[in-house]
Design a protein around this motif. Sequence first.
Motif, PDB file in Angstrom:
ATOM      1  N   GLY A 253       0.817  -1.209   0.000  1.00 21.84           N
ATOM      2  CA  GLY A 253       0.000   0.000   0.000  1.00 21.84           C
ATOM      3  C   GLY A 253       0.848   1.256   0.000  1.00 21.84           C
ATOM      4  N   ALA A 254       1.960   1.236   0.730  1.00 32.08           N
ATOM      5  CA  ALA A 254       2.852   2.402   0.755  1.00 32.08           C
ATOM      6  C   ALA A 254       3.435   2.683  -0.630  1.00 32.08           C
ATOM      7  N   ILE A 255       3.762   1.618  -1.357  1.00 35.22           N
ATOM      8  CA  ILE A 255       4.279   1.796  -2.727  1.00 35.22           C
ATOM      9  C   ILE A 255       3.231   2.457  -3.609  1.00 35.22           C
ATOM     10  N   HIS A 256       1.986   1.994  -3.513  1.00 40.97           N
ATOM     11  CA  HIS A 256       0.911   2.587  -4.316  1.00 40.97           C
ATOM     12  C   HIS A 256       0.685   4.048  -3.945  1.00 40.97           C
ATOM     13  N   ILE A 257       0.717   4.347  -2.663  1.00 40.22           N
ATOM     14  CA  ILE A 257       0.465   5.725  -2.227  1.00 40.22           C
ATOM     15  C   ILE A 257       1.565   6.666  -2.724  1.00 40.22           C
ATOM     16  N   VAL A 258       2.818   6.244  -2.593  1.00 41.47           N
ATOM     17  CA  VAL A 258       3.934   7.089  -3.033  1.00 41.47           C
ATOM     18  C   VAL A 258       3.888   7.321  -4.543  1.00 41.47           C
ATOM     19  N   THR A 259       3.698   6.265  -5.311  1.00 40.47           N
ATOM     20  CA  THR A 259       3.633   6.422  -6.770  1.00 40.47           C
ATOM     21  C   THR A 259       2.398   7.207  -7.194  1.00 40.47           C
ATOM     22  N   GLY A 260       1.311   7.062  -6.440  1.00 42.56           N
ATOM     23  CA  GLY A 260       0.108   7.839  -6.744  1.00 42.56           C
ATOM     24  C   GLY A 260       0.340   9.331  -6.553  1.00 42.56           C
ATOM     25  N   ILE A 261       1.034   9.701  -5.478  1.00 43.69           N
ATOM     26  CA  ILE A 261       1.357  11.109  -5.239  1.00 43.69           C
ATOM     27  C   ILE A 261       2.268  11.640  -6.334  1.00 43.69           C
ATOM     28  N   ILE A 262       3.242  10.831  -6.750  1.00 49.98           N
ATOM     29  CA  ILE A 262       4.147  11.247  -7.824  1.00 49.98           C
ATOM     30  C   ILE A 262       3.376  11.477  -9.122  1.00 49.98           C
ATOM     31  N   HIS A 263       2.443  10.590  -9.427  1.00 49.98           N
ATOM     32  CA  HIS A 263       1.616  10.756 -10.626  1.00 49.98           C
ATOM     33  C   HIS A 263       0.832  12.069 -10.567  1.00 49.98           C
ATOM     34  N   PHE A 264       0.238  12.335  -9.429  1.00 48.94           N
ATOM     35  CA  PHE A 264      -0.558  13.555  -9.283  1.00 48.94           C
ATOM     36  C   PHE A 264       0.307  14.798  -9.450  1.00 48.94           C
ATOM     37  N   CYS A 265       1.448  14.835  -8.783  1.00 44.50           N
ATOM     38  CA  CYS A 265       2.328  16.009  -8.854  1.00 44.50           C
ATOM     39  C   CYS A 265       2.848  16.235 -10.271  1.00 44.50           C
ATOM     40  N   CYS A 266       3.296  15.168 -10.912  1.00 47.40           N
ATOM     41  CA  CYS A 266       3.788  15.298 -12.287  1.00 47.40           C
ATOM     42  C   CYS A 266       2.657  15.678 -13.238  1.00 47.40           C
ATOM     43  N   GLY A 267       1.454  15.171 -12.966  1.00 52.42           N
ATOM     44  CA  GLY A 267       0.314  15.528 -13.806  1.00 52.42           C
ATOM     45  C   GLY A 267       0.002  17.011 -13.732  1.00 52.42           C
ATOM     46  N   ILE A 268       0.074  17.575 -12.541  1.00 49.93           N
ATOM     47  CA  ILE A 268      -0.181  19.015 -12.384  1.00 49.93           C
ATOM     48  C   ILE A 268       0.882  19.831 -13.097  1.00 49.93           C
ATOM     49  N   ILE A 269       2.157  19.439 -12.931  1.00 53.97           N
ATOM     50  CA  ILE A 269       3.257  20.183 -13.562  1.00 53.97           C
ATOM     51  C   ILE A 269       3.151  20.123 -15.080  1.00 53.97           C
ATOM     52  N   LEU A 270       2.928  18.932 -15.625  1.00 59.99           N
ATOM     53  CA  LEU A 270       2.851  18.800 -17.084  1.00 59.99           C
ATOM     54  C   LEU A 270       1.626  19.501 -17.650  1.00 59.99           C
ATOM     55  N   THR A 271       0.540  19.491 -16.909  1.00 55.85           N
ATOM     56  CA  THR A 271      -0.663  20.185 -17.388  1.00 55.85           C
ATOM     57  C   THR A 271      -0.430  21.688 -17.469  1.00 55.85           C
ATOM     58  N   VAL A 272       0.292  22.239 -16.497  1.00 59.96           N
ATOM     59  CA  VAL A 272       0.602  23.673 -16.522  1.00 59.96           C
ATOM     60  C   VAL A 272       1.564  24.003 -17.657  1.00 59.96           C
ATOM     61  N   VAL A 273       2.564  23.153 -17.856  1.00 60.73           N
ATOM     62  CA  VAL A 273       3.571  23.409 -18.891  1.00 60.73           C
ATOM     63  C   VAL A 273       2.983  23.254 -20.288  1.00 60.73           C
ATOM     64  N   GLU A 274       2.122  22.264 -20.478  1.00 57.72           N
ATOM     65  CA  GLU A 274       1.594  21.960 -21.808  1.00 57.72           C
ATOM     66  C   GLU A 274       0.122  22.353 -21.930  1.00 57.72           C
ATOM     67  N   HIS A 275      -0.265  23.439 -21.285  1.00 58.55           N
ATOM     68  CA  HIS A 275      -1.677  23.827 -21.305  1.00 58.55           C
ATOM     69  C   HIS A 275      -2.140  24.289 -22.682  1.00 58.55           C
ATOM     70  N   GLU A 276      -1.227  24.802 -23.505  1.00 54.15           N
ATOM     71  CA  GLU A 276      -1.606  25.276 -24.851  1.00 54.15           C
ATOM     72  C   GLU A 276      -1.768  24.111 -25.816  1.00 54.15           C
ATOM     73  N   ILE A 277      -0.734  23.275 -25.913  1.00 55.41           N
ATOM     74  CA  ILE A 277      -0.779  22.113 -26.812  1.00 55.41           C
ATOM     75  C   ILE A 277      -0.377  20.891 -25.989  1.00 55.41           C
ATOM     76  N   PRO A 278      -1.342  20.233 -25.362  1.00 55.54           N
ATOM     77  CA  PRO A 278      -1.005  19.095 -24.491  1.00 55.54           C
ATOM     78  C   PRO A 278      -0.569  17.864 -25.273  1.00 55.54           C
ATOM     79  N   SER A 279       0.289  17.081 -24.667  1.00 58.69           N
ATOM     80  CA  SER A 279       0.718  15.812 -25.257  1.00 58.69           C
ATOM     81  C   SER A 279      -0.348  14.748 -25.007  1.00 58.69           C
ATOM     82  N   ILE A 280      -0.125  13.566 -25.552  1.00 57.81           N
ATOM     83  CA  ILE A 280      -1.089  12.476 -25.379  1.00 57.81           C
ATOM     84  C   ILE A 280      -1.224  12.115 -23.903  1.00 57.81           C
ATOM     85  N   THR A 281      -0.105  12.127 -23.185  1.00 52.89           N
ATOM     86  CA  THR A 281      -0.138  11.788 -21.766  1.00 52.89           C
ATOM     87  C   THR A 281      -1.018  12.755 -20.973  1.00 52.89           C
TER      88      THR A 281
END
Length: 209
Positions: free
Chosen positions: A56-84
Amino acid sequence: MAATVTDSGSVRIITEVIPATDSPAAQQASSSRPTAPATSSFQVHSFRRAQPKALGAIHIVTGIIHFCCGIILTVVEHEIPSITVASGVLFWLGLLLLVTGSLLVESGKRENILLVKICCIFSAGIILSTLVATIVHAKTITASLPGCEHNWPHQLREERCFNIDRKTLSNGLNLVFVIFCLLEFCTAVAALTFGYGAIKQHNYRRVVL
């Protein structure tokens, strides 16, 4: 009546303590069949061999990483987003990881076979989700940068399309996410395997002393 479960090699020992005030008929009836709490405790104990808190700890840590990276990439690629970014895979997979991780941690604290069954369902969802996420990340790696696709031979492209470092960084991030997906997949398979085995372990041999 109290019951404890002990594993000794390939032998499973269930000890039941019957108060002296119980009648012989009640003792005979209680020894004729396993009680539900004892069986449930044995099944949960079997599932805990997979170390659900660690999984469960592995899932929680990777889940937080996914969320944080998702926010950063969404802000960076807000004009022309990638497939991810456009697929939202970092957010819905991150949320599923957080929920599943919390359930696994909780299952390591409580004697509840129903919680183990719920963990198995969510783990199966993690397995399917990581396969889909891997395909999305692989597609992003093989595709061109957003807005830089070749639609016709003499199409004018922006200057950023010739920036190799940008594409290299994008591929590196998606490759990291693929590795995370592999880790999450293996973790979910381990949880599902032990959980399914625990649920199916109904039969055991009783020795009454």
